[in-house]
Structure formats: structure tokens, C-alpha cells
Design a protein around this motif. Structure first.
Motif, PDB file in Angstrom:
ATOM      1  N   GLY A  21       0.811  -1.209   0.000  1.00 14.37           N
ATOM      2  CA  GLY A  21       0.000   0.000   0.000  1.00 14.37           C
ATOM      3  C   GLY A  21       0.844   1.259   0.000  1.00 14.37           C
ATOM      4  N   LEU A  22       1.922   1.237   0.763  1.00 16.28           N
ATOM      5  CA  LEU A  22       2.824   2.389   0.817  1.00 16.28           C
ATOM      6  C   LEU A  22       3.464   2.632  -0.548  1.00 16.28           C
ATOM      7  CD1 LEU A  22       4.312   4.559   2.464  1.00 16.28           C
ATOM      8  CD2 LEU A  22       5.988   2.810   3.095  1.00 16.28           C
ATOM      9  N   ALA A  23       3.934   1.567  -1.184  1.00 18.53           N
ATOM     10  CA  ALA A  23       4.530   1.703  -2.512  1.00 18.53           C
ATOM     11  C   ALA A  23       3.512   2.239  -3.517  1.00 18.53           C
ATOM     12  CB  ALA A  23       5.085   0.348  -2.979  1.00 18.53           C
ATOM     13  N   GLY A  24       2.302   1.697  -3.468  1.00 18.73           N
ATOM     14  CA  GLY A  24       1.268   2.159  -4.395  1.00 18.73           C
ATOM     15  C   GLY A  24       0.918   3.617  -4.201  1.00 18.73           C
ATOM     16  N   LEU A  25       0.836   4.027  -2.947  1.00 17.70           N
ATOM     17  CA  LEU A  25       0.510   5.420  -2.646  1.00 17.70           C
ATOM     18  C   LEU A  25       1.588   6.359  -3.180  1.00 17.70           C
ATOM     19  CD1 LEU A  25      -1.428   7.349  -1.208  1.00 17.70           C
ATOM     20  CD2 LEU A  25      -0.204   6.886   0.910  1.00 17.70           C
ATOM     21  N   LEU A  26       2.858   5.998  -3.001  1.00 17.76           N
ATOM     22  CA  LEU A  26       3.956   6.838  -3.483  1.00 17.76           C
ATOM     23  C   LEU A  26       3.981   6.890  -5.006  1.00 17.76           C
ATOM     24  CD1 LEU A  26       6.773   5.777  -0.981  1.00 17.76           C
ATOM     25  CD2 LEU A  26       5.391   7.869  -0.942  1.00 17.76           C
ATOM     26  N   VAL A  27       3.709   5.759  -5.645  1.00 16.66           N
ATOM     27  CA  VAL A  27       3.648   5.744  -7.110  1.00 16.66           C
ATOM     28  C   VAL A  27       2.493   6.616  -7.598  1.00 16.66           C
ATOM     29  CG1 VAL A  27       3.159   4.278  -9.113  1.00 16.66           C
ATOM     30  CG2 VAL A  27       4.774   3.502  -7.379  1.00 16.66           C
ATOM     31  N   LEU A  35       0.856   4.400   7.367  1.00 19.04           N
ATOM     32  CA  LEU A  35       1.191   3.047   6.924  1.00 19.04           C
ATOM     33  C   LEU A  35       2.543   2.605   7.476  1.00 19.04           C
ATOM     34  CD1 LEU A  35      -0.052   2.906   3.223  1.00 19.04           C
ATOM     35  CD2 LEU A  35      -0.831   1.505   5.144  1.00 19.04           C
ATOM     36  N   VAL A  36       3.489   3.526   7.553  1.00 25.05           N
ATOM     37  CA  VAL A  36       4.776   3.203   8.170  1.00 25.05           C
ATOM     38  C   VAL A  36       4.576   2.825   9.636  1.00 25.05           C
ATOM     39  CG1 VAL A  36       7.015   4.135   8.840  1.00 25.05           C
ATOM     40  CG2 VAL A  36       6.091   4.642   6.573  1.00 25.05           C
ATOM     41  N   LEU A  37       3.721   3.581  10.335  1.00 27.14           N
ATOM     42  CA  LEU A  37       3.421   3.264  11.733  1.00 27.14           C
ATOM     43  C   LEU A  37       2.789   1.887  11.859  1.00 27.14           C
ATOM     44  CD1 LEU A  37       3.082   4.043  14.741  1.00 27.14           C
ATOM     45  CD2 LEU A  37       0.915   5.120  14.105  1.00 27.14           C
ATOM     46  N   SER A  38       1.922   1.520  10.920  1.00 22.50           N
ATOM     47  CA  SER A  38       1.223   0.232  11.008  1.00 22.50           C
ATOM     48  C   SER A  38       2.181  -0.946  10.980  1.00 22.50           C
ATOM     49  CB  SER A  38       0.199   0.105   9.868  1.00 22.50           C
ATOM     50  OG  SER A  38       0.840  -0.132   8.617  1.00 22.50           O
ATOM     51  N   LEU A  39       3.326  -0.776  10.321  1.00 19.71           N
ATOM     52  CA  LEU A  39       4.313  -1.868  10.285  1.00 19.71           C
ATOM     53  C   LEU A  39       4.776  -2.227  11.688  1.00 19.71           C
ATOM     54  CD1 LEU A  39       6.425  -0.730   7.205  1.00 19.71           C
ATOM     55  CD2 LEU A  39       5.082  -2.836   7.381  1.00 19.71           C
ATOM     56  N   ALA A  40       4.900  -1.220  12.549  1.00 19.55           N
ATOM     57  CA  ALA A  40       5.334  -1.476  13.928  1.00 19.55           C
ATOM     58  C   ALA A  40       4.227  -2.068  14.784  1.00 19.55           C
ATOM     59  CB  ALA A  40       5.847  -0.178  14.553  1.00 19.55           C
ATOM     60  N   LEU A  41       2.972  -1.926  14.350  1.00 18.75           N
ATOM     61  CA  LEU A  41       1.830  -2.377  15.149  1.00 18.75           C
ATOM     62  C   LEU A  41       1.375  -3.785  14.809  1.00 18.75           C
ATOM     63  CD1 LEU A  41      -0.308   0.908  15.016  1.00 18.75           C
ATOM     64  CD2 LEU A  41       1.049   0.078  16.937  1.00 18.75           C
ATOM     65  N   THR A  42       1.848  -4.360  13.708  1.00 20.97           N
ATOM     66  CA  THR A  42       1.335  -5.663  13.265  1.00 20.97           C
ATOM     67  C   THR A  42       1.485  -6.780  14.298  1.00 20.97           C
ATOM     68  OG1 THR A  42       3.419  -6.004  12.064  1.00 20.97           O
ATOM     69  CG2 THR A  42       1.521  -5.241  10.787  1.00 20.97           C
ATOM     70  N   PRO A  43       2.537  -6.812  15.158  1.00 24.87           N
ATOM     71  CA  PRO A  43       2.614  -7.919  16.135  1.00 24.87           C
ATOM     72  C   PRO A  43       1.409  -8.005  17.068  1.00 24.87           C
ATOM     73  CG  PRO A  43       4.748  -6.850  15.943  1.00 24.87           C
ATOM     74  CD  PRO A  43       3.769  -6.007  15.170  1.00 24.87           C
TER      75      PRO A  43
END
Length: 391
Positions: free
Chosen positions: A288-294, A375-383
Motif C-alpha cells: 500500500g505504501l509503494a502504491g501510494l507513493l507511485v 502506513l509506516v506506523l502500522s508496520l510497527a503495530l502488526t505484532p
């Protein structure tokens, strides 16, 4: 389970699918015409963002009431009643925009209220069906919602291309939605109250608000809800204003985003069963992050379309998997799901004005970079969403 019971459950499953699908049709039918409504009212990005805020305000109002009302009156009555209210509200917005902003804001508040209550009641019935079937199909129901959004968006693109006025298009869609849902809910089965009763013995919603894991799941859902909601509210506007497409092409970009979400939600359960929540959700957050930046930085509309595709895939599973994680412990599921939903819906409350404000000062596309940060923050929350250990 007898043959008759199996047939009845299949019929109920179809009924639940229909209610998910047509909620998506209603949402996308209106969202597809937001650029035309904005232009008629002469609103800036922040102006339309504030108007859309009425939807979130209505949803936030209904959430604390929806669980209690569903428990008291049943999901069949709640979904049917909210479908009629939603159809009336959206038709009111489609007529009222010709007379100014105030009628639209009032209608959208009622639309948001009915959407929130419909959503809760519909998911209660879906959970009953899931328990009766004995297998996980919740994400497939949410895929049904996405199918409805794609259908509504494509119909909207066709309506724009054909020059069909906003009022006629949205009113016709609302009539179809109300008729389909009122008929479908007749197939609902009686809700189960055991889980709610156990939740009350376990401390209820107040205790759930003090649970760190529940709050972390809520923040995760907030990030993905904003990712999804920003795409729904702003992709077509960003394509028209920042990438130079015409209105019908912008609406097709919106439809592509929704189609990608549908694919992710339909096939996602297989990935979740094979690899687990945490690896899959991390992959989707990065996608999602990659798609948003593109989408934001793409030099050509075709590149932006590719970004919308990746963005939709990345956003697909965050919300339904967050709901599933909140419901891992059945006795406390209703309270925890309510907390997570309340936090998640804050994205719909704050997202439109935030991106609209940034759109005024930069561009709508650049304003969408606020979503990338979450979305970057969500990576830290996945556990926090890891499946419970089986003992």
C-alpha cells in the motif's frame, strides 16, 4: 446439521452477502459523483473535506448505540431499517446539493449514522453465520462489500460518461439498494446473544478500553481505515485535479482501486491461513505504501493508475483482519470489536478535513502523503494482531 438446516444456512449466507454488496453499491454510487457535487457547490479541497466530515460524524454518533440497538431489536430489523434511512439520506443529498451546502451536510450526517449502524448489525449477522458454518468467511463478506463498491463505481463512471445528472443517478441507485436489502434481510436468522452476555460478565467495553493490545489493534485499524477512506474520497479528485484526467477517467481510477481491494479481500484468507496475519499484513502495508507513493509521484496518469492498483491491494485486509483479531476471545469479542471500530472510525472523522487542508496548501496528491506516514506506523503495530497461541 440436517439437509434442511444446511439449505437454510446457505440462503442466509446469500442474504448476508447481498447486504454487504448493496452497502458498497450505495457508498460508491455517491462517492463517484463527489467531483460533480464539489464543482456545483464551488468548494475547495478543504471545503469538500469538511462536507464529507459529516459522514464520519454521523457514523461516530451511531457506533456507541448500534450494538445496544442490534442486541435489542435484532440485526434483521436494524439492517432493514437502516437501509431505508440510508437510501432516503443519499437521495436527499443528491437532490439537496442543488440548493446549497447545508442540505448536503444534514443528509450526509444521516447517511453516516445509518451506515455505522447498518455496518455493526450486518457484521453481527455475519458472525452468527460464520459460527454456524464453522469456518472463517468474514473476509469474503467484506469482499462482497468491495464487489458492490466496484459495481457502484463502474456504474458511476458510465453515468458520468453518459451525462446522466447526479440526482437521477443517485436516486435510482438508492431505490435499487433499498428494495434489494429489505428483501434480503428476510433471510436472516436469529442473532445469538451468548457472546454479548459473557462480555457483560467480563467487564464490558470500559475494561476493553484499558487493554493495551486492544488499543494497539485499534491504532492499526485506524491506519488502514484512513488508507482505505482516503482512496475512496480522494482518488478520483486527485486524478482529475493533479493528473489532468477527465471526470470519467478519474472515476475509472476510483473503480480500479476498489477492484484491487476486492481481489485482496477475496483471496486474502488463503494467504492468512498459510502464512499468518503478521507476515501478510506487513507485506500489504509495504504494498500500500509503494502504491501510494507511485500514485502521488507518478509522472503520467497510467503510472498513477498502477499506483491505485497497488494502493487498493495494500489496503484490502487491514480492517477485516483487525476486526478478527479483536474477536479472538469470543467472550470479550463484542466489547473489543466496539473499541477497535470506534478508534478505526476516527480515520473517517479526521481524514477528509486533514487531506483537504493539505490539498489547499499543496495539492490533494501531496496531502495523501499523510496516509503514507500512518502506513509506516502500522508496520510497527502488526505484532499486536498475531493469532492467539493454541494450548
Amino acid at each position: 446439521m440436517s439437509t434442511v438446516e444446511t439449505a437454510d444456512l446457505r440462503a442466509t449466507t446469500r442474504s448476508v452477502y447481498i447486504t454487504f454488496i448493496f452497502l458498497g453499491v450505495a457508498m460508491a454510487s455517491f462517492a463517484a459523483r463527489i467531483p460533480q457535487i464539489r464543482d456545483h457547490l464551488g468548494l475547495s479541497p478543504s471545503g469538500i473535506g469538511l462536507v464529507l466530515l459529516a459522514i464520519a460524524a454521523g457514523s461516530i454518533t451511531s457506533l456507541p448505540l448500534a450494538g445496544h440497538l442490534t442486541h435489542r431489536f435484532g440485526s434483521r430489523a436494524m439492517v432493514g431499517t437502516m437501509a431505508v434511512l440510508l437510501g432516503t439520506a443519499l437521495a436527499g443529498a443528491a437532490i439537496g446539493y442543488q440548493y446549497g451546502v447545508v442540505p448536503v451536510v444534514i443528509a450526509l450526517y444521516v447517511y453516516g449514522f445509518s451506515t455505522g449502524a447498518w455496518d455493526v448489525a450486518m457484521n453481527v449477522q455475519a458472525a452468527v453465520v460464520e459460527r454456524r458454518l464453522g469456518r472463517s468467511i468474514m473476509s469474503r463478506f467484506h469482499a462482497g462489500y468491495s464487489v458492490g463498491t466496484v459495481a457502484g463505481a463502474l456504474a458511476g463512471a458510465g453515468a458520468v460518461k453518459a451525462g446522466l445528472p447526479v440526482t437521477e443517478h443517485v436516486v435510482i441507485a438508492c431505490v435499487l439498494v433499498v428494495i434489494a436489502v429489505v428483501i434480503a434481510v428476510r433471510g436472516f436468522i436469529t442473532d445469538e446473544s451468548g457472546a454479548e452476555d459473557e462480555a457483560g460478565k467480563s467487564g464490558g467495553a470500559l475494561a476493553a478500553w484499558r487493554e493495551p493490545r486492544t488499543l494497539l489493534i485499534g491504532l492499526f485499524v485506524l491506519a488502514f481505515a484512513l488508507t482505505e477512506g482516503a482512496g475512496i474520497d480522494w482518488i478520483n479528485i486527485a486524478l482529475i485535479d493533479d493528473h489532468g484526467t477527465d471526470a470519467s477517467t478519474g472515476t475509472l481510477g476510483f473503480a480500479l482501486f476498489l477492484a484491487a481491494m476486492t481481489v485482496g479481500r477475496w483471496f486474502g484468507p488463503n494467504l492468512l491461513d498459510r502464512f499468518g496475519r503478521v507476515p501478510v499484513l506487513r507485506l500489504l502495508a509495504v504494498t500500500g505504501l509503494a502504491g501510494l507513493l507511485v500514485f502521488v509521484f507518478g509522472p503520467h496518469p497510467a503510472v498513477a493508475f498502477a499506483g491505485a492498483l497497488l494502493w487498493g491491494l495494500g489496503a484490502s485486509l487491514g480492517f477485516p483482519v483487525g476486526m478478527s483479531a479483536a474477536a479472538d476471545e469470543p467472550a470479550k469479542a463484542p466489547a473489543r470489536v466496539g473499541v477497535v471500530a470506534s478508534i478505526g472510525y476516527c480515520a473517517f472523522l479526521g481524514g477528509p478535513p486533514l487531506i483537504g487542508f493539505l490539498g489547499d496548501h499543496f495539492t490533494v496528491s501531496r496531502g495523501l502523503l499523510a496516509v503514507a506516514m500512518l502506513l509506516v506506523l502500522s508496520l510497527a503495530l502488526t505484532p499486536a494482531l498475531r493469532e492467539p497461541t493454541v494450548r
